[in-house]
Design a protein around this motif. Structure first.
Motif, PDB file in Angstrom:
ATOM      1  N   SER A 119       0.828  -1.208   0.000  1.00 39.22           N
ATOM      2  CA  SER A 119       0.000   0.000   0.000  1.00 39.22           C
ATOM      3  C   SER A 119       0.860   1.256   0.000  1.00 39.22           C
ATOM      4  N   VAL A 120       1.952   1.241   0.801  1.00 39.03           N
ATOM      5  CA  VAL A 120       2.850   2.391   0.842  1.00 39.03           C
ATOM      6  C   VAL A 120       3.493   2.602  -0.528  1.00 39.03           C
ATOM      7  N   VAL A 121       3.978   1.499  -1.132  1.00 44.31           N
ATOM      8  CA  VAL A 121       4.614   1.596  -2.453  1.00 44.31           C
ATOM      9  C   VAL A 121       3.620   2.124  -3.488  1.00 44.31           C
ATOM     10  N   SER A 122       2.387   1.603  -3.464  1.00 47.00           N
ATOM     11  CA  SER A 122       1.377   2.042  -4.427  1.00 47.00           C
ATOM     12  C   SER A 122       1.069   3.525  -4.273  1.00 47.00           C
ATOM     13  N   PHE A 123       1.006   3.985  -3.023  1.00 45.42           N
ATOM     14  CA  PHE A 123       0.680   5.391  -2.785  1.00 45.42           C
ATOM     15  C   PHE A 123       1.755   6.305  -3.361  1.00 45.42           C
ATOM     16  N   VAL A 124       3.014   6.046  -3.033  1.00 43.60           N
ATOM     17  CA  VAL A 124       4.058   6.958  -3.503  1.00 43.60           C
ATOM     18  C   VAL A 124       4.190   6.909  -5.026  1.00 43.60           C
ATOM     19  N   GLN A 125       3.968   5.750  -5.626  1.00 36.59           N
ATOM     20  CA  GLN A 125       4.058   5.654  -7.084  1.00 36.59           C
ATOM     21  C   GLN A 125       2.935   6.437  -7.767  1.00 36.59           C
ATOM     22  N   MET A 126       1.786   6.521  -7.113  1.00 34.82           N
ATOM     23  CA  MET A 126       0.675   7.281  -7.687  1.00 34.82           C
ATOM     24  C   MET A 126       0.949   8.785  -7.671  1.00 34.82           C
ATOM     25  N   GLN A 127       1.885   9.237  -6.851  1.00 37.93           N
ATOM     26  CA  GLN A 127       2.186  10.671  -6.776  1.00 37.93           C
ATOM     27  C   GLN A 127       3.306  11.086  -7.737  1.00 37.93           C
ATOM     28  N   VAL A 128       3.868  10.126  -8.461  1.00 37.14           N
ATOM     29  CA  VAL A 128       4.944  10.459  -9.402  1.00 37.14           C
ATOM     30  C   VAL A 128       4.420  11.477 -10.422  1.00 37.14           C
ATOM     31  N   GLY A 129       5.164  12.559 -10.604  1.00 39.15           N
ATOM     32  CA  GLY A 129       4.744  13.623 -11.513  1.00 39.15           C
ATOM     33  C   GLY A 129       4.178  14.827 -10.802  1.00 39.15           C
ATOM     34  N   ASP A 130       3.824  14.666  -9.498  1.00 42.70           N
ATOM     35  CA  ASP A 130       3.327  15.817  -8.733  1.00 42.70           C
ATOM     36  C   ASP A 130       4.464  16.813  -8.500  1.00 42.70           C
ATOM     37  N   ALA A 131       4.078  18.027  -8.145  1.00 47.69           N
ATOM     38  CA  ALA A 131       5.068  19.092  -7.941  1.00 47.69           C
ATOM     39  C   ALA A 131       5.750  18.954  -6.587  1.00 47.69           C
ATOM     40  N   TYR A 132       6.973  19.473  -6.524  1.00 48.29           N
ATOM     41  CA  TYR A 132       7.689  19.592  -5.254  1.00 48.29           C
ATOM     42  C   TYR A 132       7.487  21.007  -4.731  1.00 48.29           C
ATOM     43  N   VAL A 133       7.011  21.116  -3.499  1.00 41.18           N
ATOM     44  CA  VAL A 133       6.846  22.400  -2.836  1.00 41.18           C
ATOM     45  C   VAL A 133       7.341  22.243  -1.414  1.00 41.18           C
ATOM     46  N   SER A 134       8.244  23.094  -1.002  1.00 44.14           N
ATOM     47  CA  SER A 134       8.758  23.012   0.359  1.00 44.14           C
ATOM     48  C   SER A 134       7.619  23.162   1.354  1.00 44.14           C
ATOM     49  N   GLY A 135       7.508  22.185   2.262  1.00 43.95           N
ATOM     50  CA  GLY A 135       6.416  22.189   3.234  1.00 43.95           C
ATOM     51  C   GLY A 135       5.149  21.559   2.708  1.00 43.95           C
ATOM     52  N   GLY A 136       5.140  21.074   1.456  1.00 43.15           N
ATOM     53  CA  GLY A 136       3.939  20.516   0.858  1.00 43.15           C
ATOM     54  C   GLY A 136       3.561  19.173   1.447  1.00 43.15           C
ATOM     55  N   THR A 137       2.269  19.001   1.707  1.00 45.28           N
ATOM     56  CA  THR A 137       1.766  17.740   2.258  1.00 45.28           C
ATOM     57  C   THR A 137       0.634  17.177   1.398  1.00 45.28           C
ATOM     58  N   GLY A 138       0.572  17.528   0.114  1.00 46.93           N
ATOM     59  CA  GLY A 138      -0.432  17.000  -0.793  1.00 46.93           C
ATOM     60  C   GLY A 138      -1.639  17.906  -0.912  1.00 46.93           C
ATOM     61  N   PRO A 139      -2.599  17.508  -1.692  1.00 53.29           N
ATOM     62  CA  PRO A 139      -2.620  16.222  -2.400  1.00 53.29           C
ATOM     63  C   PRO A 139      -1.912  16.234  -3.757  1.00 53.29           C
ATOM     64  N   ASN A 140      -1.528  17.420  -4.249  1.00 59.45           N
ATOM     65  CA  ASN A 140      -0.891  17.484  -5.569  1.00 59.45           C
ATOM     66  C   ASN A 140       0.505  18.080  -5.527  1.00 59.45           C
ATOM     67  N   SER A 141       1.002  18.416  -4.351  1.00 59.45           N
ATOM     68  CA  SER A 141       2.352  18.947  -4.201  1.00 59.45           C
ATOM     69  C   SER A 141       2.911  18.470  -2.861  1.00 59.45           C
ATOM     70  N   TRP A 142       4.218  18.168  -2.876  1.00 64.56           N
ATOM     71  CA  TRP A 142       4.820  17.547  -1.704  1.00 64.56           C
ATOM     72  C   TRP A 142       6.244  18.046  -1.496  1.00 64.56           C
ATOM     73  N   ASP A 143       6.715  17.885  -0.244  1.00 64.57           N
ATOM     74  CA  ASP A 143       8.156  17.858  -0.035  1.00 64.57           C
ATOM     75  C   ASP A 143       8.500  16.421   0.344  1.00 64.57           C
ATOM     76  N   CYS A 144       9.784  16.105   0.522  1.00 65.32           N
ATOM     77  CA  CYS A 144      10.178  14.697   0.663  1.00 65.32           C
ATOM     78  C   CYS A 144       9.553  14.032   1.890  1.00 65.32           C
ATOM     79  N   SER A 145       9.644  14.674   3.061  1.00 65.23           N
ATOM     80  CA  SER A 145       9.119  14.066   4.277  1.00 65.23           C
ATOM     81  C   SER A 145       7.593  14.093   4.311  1.00 65.23           C
ATOM     82  N   GLY A 146       6.972  15.114   3.663  1.00 62.44           N
ATOM     83  CA  GLY A 146       5.516  15.159   3.595  1.00 62.44           C
ATOM     84  C   GLY A 146       4.964  13.987   2.811  1.00 62.44           C
ATOM     85  N   LEU A 147       5.636  13.598   1.711  1.00 64.41           N
ATOM     86  CA  LEU A 147       5.203  12.450   0.906  1.00 64.41           C
ATOM     87  C   LEU A 147       5.345  11.152   1.696  1.00 64.41           C
ATOM     88  N   VAL A 148       6.484  10.954   2.373  1.00 61.55           N
ATOM     89  CA  VAL A 148       6.705   9.731   3.142  1.00 61.55           C
ATOM     90  C   VAL A 148       5.695   9.628   4.284  1.00 61.55           C
TER      91      VAL A 148
END
Length: 286
Positions: A174-203
């Motif tokens: 489930s974790v692998v499927s979730f992160v793979q579904m976000q491939v292509g989303d934008a990187y934004v510092s402090g982002g927690t989704g649903p369409n933009s993330w930072d590294c720790s927010g995605l994890v």
């Protein structure tokens, strides 16, 4: 002197001889005329017939009356015409107002329909894109890991020792499927989704889907589980860059020698080989 000398006389004053003679003559003439008429006896008076023409004024009056009547009729016609024009103008204004309101209503309805169509099209496109991402990611996890080794920050990663394909199951899948579904989303510092993330927010969001509440920042996530060697990775392990407890970047290992991470504002969320950016270490939470 007589005692009555100063008392005024009460007798009528005497008339002058001329006035008396005049009156006598007039009276005598009248009496003479009467006497002559009496002597003549009654006589048949001859009728006198005389036609007197009176000035005609009806011609001018009738002309004036006719002109007045015509003027009155014209005024009545003018008033009627004006009333008809006013009524027509009011009807036209009412019709124009109604037509305008109808046009505005149709324009708003069209605008709403177009917005709804765009939103629906966007939703379908996003769904299709996510499905495509999952499909591509699934295909990638079945590929063999690339051979060779590379080092970064004094750490050596042997990709030959990584599993040849993803064998994730249960929560890890489930974790692998979730992160793979976000491939292509934008990187934004402090982002927690649903369409933009930072590294720790995605994890953090990925592990939350399976009921695991991770710390928010990379430093804490790099010590949140059991430390594992990079040659013994399993899908769902958290990769970190930097030291344990002082990491500056994290990602999720998805199997097949690849990871998913929100890298930077230029790349956004990507799925890459470990050789693309070898991590410093890994922890296992699941």
């Amino acid at each position: 002197m007589s005692h009555t000398a100063l008392i005024p006389s009460h007798r009528k004053p005497r008339q002058s001889a001329s006035k008396t003679a005049l009156r006598a003559g007039v009276a005598g003439g009248v009496l003479s005329t009467i006497a002559v008429a009496g002597a003549a006896g009654p006589a048949q008076a001859e009728p006198v017939t005389q036609t007197i023409e009176m000035p005609t004024i009806t011609a001018g009056l009738s002309t004036t009356v006719a002109a007045s009547a015509e003027a009155t009729q014209q005024v009545a016609l003018d008033l009627e015409t004006q009333a008809n024009q006013d009524a027509a103008a009011a009807t036209a204004a009412k019709a124009a107002k109604k037509a305008k309101a109808e046009a505005v209503r149709k324009a708003e309805a069209k605008k709403k329909a177009e917005a709804a169509a765009k939103a629906e099209a966007k939703a379908k496109a996003e769904a299709a894109e996510r499905a495509s991402r999952v499909s591509r990611s699934t295909e990638r996890t079945t590929l063999s890991a690339p051979s060779g080794s590379s080092s970064s920050s004094g750490s050596s990663v042997s990709t030959a020792s990584a599993p040849a394909s993803s064998s994730a199951s249960g929560s890890a899948a489930s974790v692998v499927s979730f992160v793979q579904m976000q491939v292509g989303d934008a990187y934004v510092s402090g982002g927690t989704g649903p369409n933009s993330w930072d590294c720790s927010g995605l994890v953090q969001a990925a592990f939350r889907t399976v009921g695991v509440d991770l710390p928010r920042v990379s430093q804490s996530q790099s010590t949140a589980g059991t430390q594992v060697g990079l040659g013994n990775l399993q899908p769902g392990d958290i990769l970190y860059w930097g030291g344990a407890g002082s990491a500056y970047h994290v990602g999720v290992y998805v199997g097949g020698g690849q990871f998913v991470g929100a890298q930077n504002s230029s790349t956004g969320v990507v799925q890459k080989s470990l050789d693309y950016d070898p991590p410093s270490g890994a922890v296992r939470v699941l």
